[in-house]
Scaffold this motif. Sequence first.
Motif, mmCIF file in Angstrom:
data_model
loop_
_atom_site.group_PDB
_atom_site.id
_atom_site.type_symbol
_atom_site.label_atom_id
_atom_site.label_comp_id
_atom_site.label_asym_id
_atom_site.label_seq_id
_atom_site.Cartn_x
_atom_site.Cartn_y
_atom_site.Cartn_z
ATOM 1 N N VAL A 1 0.819 -1.063 0.156
ATOM 2 C CA VAL A 1 0.050 -0.015 0.023
ATOM 3 C C VAL A 1 0.961 1.421 0.010
ATOM 4 O O VAL A 1 0.492 2.210 -0.662
ATOM 5 C CB VAL A 1 -0.885 0.048 1.407
ATOM 6 C CG1 VAL A 1 -1.830 1.396 1.257
ATOM 7 C CG2 VAL A 1 -1.878 -1.244 1.205
ATOM 8 N N THR A 2 1.720 1.106 0.906
ATOM 9 C CA THR A 2 2.590 2.574 0.788
ATOM 10 C C THR A 2 4.195 2.130 1.045
ATOM 11 O O THR A 2 4.392 0.993 1.564
ATOM 12 C CB THR A 2 2.319 3.548 2.091
ATOM 13 O OG1 THR A 2 2.342 2.898 3.454
ATOM 14 C CG2 THR A 2 0.705 4.093 2.023
ATOM 15 N N GLY A 3 5.013 2.935 0.851
ATOM 16 C CA GLY A 3 6.335 2.714 1.079
ATOM 17 C C GLY A 3 7.300 2.458 -0.259
ATOM 18 O O GLY A 3 7.317 1.820 -1.038
ATOM 19 N N GLY A 4 8.397 3.401 -0.427
ATOM 20 C CA GLY A 4 9.448 3.206 -1.209
ATOM 21 C C GLY A 4 8.977 3.039 -2.580
ATOM 22 O O GLY A 4 8.229 3.727 -3.159
ATOM 23 N N HIS A 5 9.485 1.844 -3.131
ATOM 24 C CA HIS A 5 8.935 1.627 -4.520
ATOM 25 C C HIS A 5 7.936 0.419 -4.668
ATOM 26 O O HIS A 5 7.505 -0.156 -5.433
ATOM 27 C CB HIS A 5 10.122 0.827 -5.457
ATOM 28 C CG HIS A 5 11.332 1.788 -5.539
ATOM 29 N ND1 HIS A 5 10.960 2.892 -6.643
ATOM 30 C CD2 HIS A 5 12.483 1.952 -5.199
ATOM 31 C CE1 HIS A 5 12.493 3.580 -6.636
ATOM 32 N NE2 HIS A 5 13.138 3.093 -5.727
ATOM 33 N N TYR A 6 7.257 0.543 -3.581
ATOM 34 C CA TYR A 6 5.881 -0.267 -3.415
ATOM 35 C C TYR A 6 6.090 -1.815 -3.861
ATOM 36 O O TYR A 6 5.450 -2.258 -4.492
ATOM 37 C CB TYR A 6 4.742 0.580 -4.352
ATOM 38 C CG TYR A 6 4.419 1.772 -3.871
ATOM 39 C CD1 TYR A 6 5.189 2.967 -4.469
ATOM 40 C CD2 TYR A 6 3.384 2.196 -2.952
ATOM 41 C CE1 TYR A 6 4.885 4.285 -4.267
ATOM 42 C CE2 TYR A 6 3.346 3.506 -2.640
ATOM 43 C CZ TYR A 6 3.914 4.588 -3.147
ATOM 44 O OH TYR A 6 3.830 5.639 -2.857
ATOM 45 N N ASP A 7 7.124 -2.326 -3.219
ATOM 46 C CA ASP A 7 7.275 -3.426 -3.721
ATOM 47 C C ASP A 7 7.886 -4.383 -2.332
ATOM 48 O O ASP A 7 8.552 -3.861 -1.412
ATOM 49 C CB ASP A 7 8.390 -3.731 -4.719
ATOM 50 C CG ASP A 7 9.665 -3.030 -4.547
ATOM 51 O OD1 ASP A 7 10.668 -3.031 -5.257
ATOM 52 O OD2 ASP A 7 9.977 -2.526 -3.303
ATOM 53 N N VAL A 8 7.500 -5.765 -2.522
ATOM 54 C CA VAL A 8 8.081 -6.468 -1.104
ATOM 55 C C VAL A 8 8.324 -7.893 -1.573
ATOM 56 O O VAL A 8 7.980 -8.277 -2.788
ATOM 57 C CB VAL A 8 6.949 -6.596 -0.211
ATOM 58 C CG1 VAL A 8 5.668 -7.453 -0.568
ATOM 59 C CG2 VAL A 8 7.266 -7.047 1.108
ATOM 60 N N ASP A 9 9.237 -8.493 -0.983
ATOM 61 C CA ASP A 9 9.455 -10.284 -1.248
ATOM 62 C C ASP A 9 8.450 -10.972 -0.440
ATOM 63 O O ASP A 9 8.259 -10.795 0.373
ATOM 64 C CB ASP A 9 10.839 -10.415 -0.871
ATOM 65 C CG ASP A 9 11.903 -9.613 -1.426
ATOM 66 O OD1 ASP A 9 13.036 -9.764 -0.827
ATOM 67 O OD2 ASP A 9 11.718 -9.146 -2.510
ATOM 68 N N CYS A 10 7.601 -11.941 -1.494
ATOM 69 C CA CYS A 10 6.849 -12.898 -0.783
ATOM 70 C C CYS A 10 7.421 -14.324 -0.842
ATOM 71 O O CYS A 10 7.800 -14.871 -2.006
ATOM 72 C CB CYS A 10 5.481 -12.585 -1.222
ATOM 73 S SG CYS A 10 4.387 -13.534 -0.623
ATOM 74 N N ARG A 11 6.973 -15.105 0.205
ATOM 75 C CA ARG A 11 7.480 -16.134 0.108
ATOM 76 C C ARG A 11 6.521 -17.424 0.739
ATOM 77 O O ARG A 11 6.021 -17.071 1.869
ATOM 78 C CB ARG A 11 8.745 -16.609 0.761
ATOM 79 C CG ARG A 11 9.492 -18.035 0.702
ATOM 80 C CD ARG A 11 10.558 -17.704 1.739
ATOM 81 N NE ARG A 11 11.155 -18.862 1.812
ATOM 82 C CZ ARG A 11 12.215 -19.254 1.206
ATOM 83 N NH1 ARG A 11 13.018 -18.477 0.548
ATOM 84 N NH2 ARG A 11 12.952 -20.629 1.516
ATOM 85 N N LEU A 12 6.168 -18.347 0.157
ATOM 86 C CA LEU A 12 5.062 -19.441 0.676
ATOM 87 C C LEU A 12 5.597 -20.650 0.762
ATOM 88 O O LEU A 12 6.080 -21.266 -0.056
ATOM 89 C CB LEU A 12 3.838 -19.360 -0.197
ATOM 90 C CG LEU A 12 2.440 -20.324 0.275
ATOM 91 C CD1 LEU A 12 2.057 -19.676 1.607
ATOM 92 C CD2 LEU A 12 1.434 -20.292 -0.928
#
Lengths: 222, 209
Positions: free
Chosen positions: B51-62
């Motif tokens: 939603v907010t922050g920096g380049h709006y990206d995150v690492d996800c792992r399942l």
Amino acid sequence: MEMKAVVFCTGLMLLFAWLSPSQAIYFHIGETEKKCFIEEIPDETMVIGRYRTQLWDKQAGSFLPSTPGLGMHVEIRDPDAKIILSRQYGSDGRFTFTSHTPGEHQICLHSNSSKMALFAGGKLRVHLDIQVGEHTNNYPEIAAKDKLTELQLRVRQLLDQVEQIQKEQNYQRYREERFRMTSESTNQRVLWWSIAQTIILIITGIWQMRHLKSFFEAKKLV
Amino acid sequence: MLAWFLLLCAPLMFGWIRASELTFELPDNAKQCFYEDITIGTKCTLEFQVVTGGHYDVDCRLEDPDGTVLYKEMKKQYDSFTFTASRNGTFKFCFSNEFSTFTHKTVYFDFQVGDDPPLFPNENRVTALTQMESACVSIHEALKSVIDYQTHFRLREAQGRSRAEDLNTRVAFWSIGEAFILLVVSISQVLLLRSFFSDKKTTTTRVGS
């Protein structure tokens, strides 16, 4: 006899509705750690949160089912950062609030263990379930209370969903207004500061030249 | 009547199949993991959006209970992943902001396990649904998808609004800063120039006399 059974069953039903979510998501939290969750909701929306905590038992090497004396402090802030709920609950808890202003509400949890020794292992498992708006309605309970037929219950569910959509659309309009105000403010600022800076530039240029001219004339170099 | 009530009670005692929807803040260099116990054969969906922050990206792992990675994406802004649980156990999914040095992110995720609980426990009845009832079911599904779209729209709007507010404060700050720098530079230019000519004047007078 039947009445008693009905009352018992309803009671049991409500009890299970009240108690911890048995299949909810869980996460681990440290002793002094505070975990916050954000709920962006329109106004007059009900939010029900339920949590259950389990403590890591070093000897058994697993999580204990429940621990007395272990509490969680729940703090809920409204979009204006005003605290609307700040309470201590036991190791299993249920909190509920209704929003009066639309916006981002913050739900923060941190453990408030009465015995520090309990936390020597360092891990606390928290099961959490937050339900917002029409998800807070318990349809079998409503059917039982208002004596609705299946069709009536379905229509009631649809009505609740549509009401939720309407509230969200209303909130959307309010947010878009804020967004537009911010954009217009940026636009105005850019315009005025550009003009102001150009004027400052011209004035400083003129002042520089005049000052230097008078300086050189005084020094008899011109 | 009693039987009906018993039927109503039964599914509630065995736990619900639910969707968990949460928005949380992920500080920089942090990783947050969530766990859920899932039974075999359940169809699950994980959906997340920054939603907010920096380049709006995150690492996800399942990961599944054996530790096998079912889904792994780096620096993703939005994604939706559906899978069927291949075994019983605890499934784990983690969001990581470890690549970011100073921006913290707000991440929204929606983890749906199984289907929604039926409105009535005796859903598998002998008679088929009447036309009214099946119309209600299709309206319900359509409204669910409307609510889902609304949520995604709200998140994107929050993203846009946070960028706009950021821009607004930045414009104000840098305009004032630039005006200040302009004045400082022009005054110091004049002073420096004056100092050149002042030195020269003293040397010329010394030479002269």
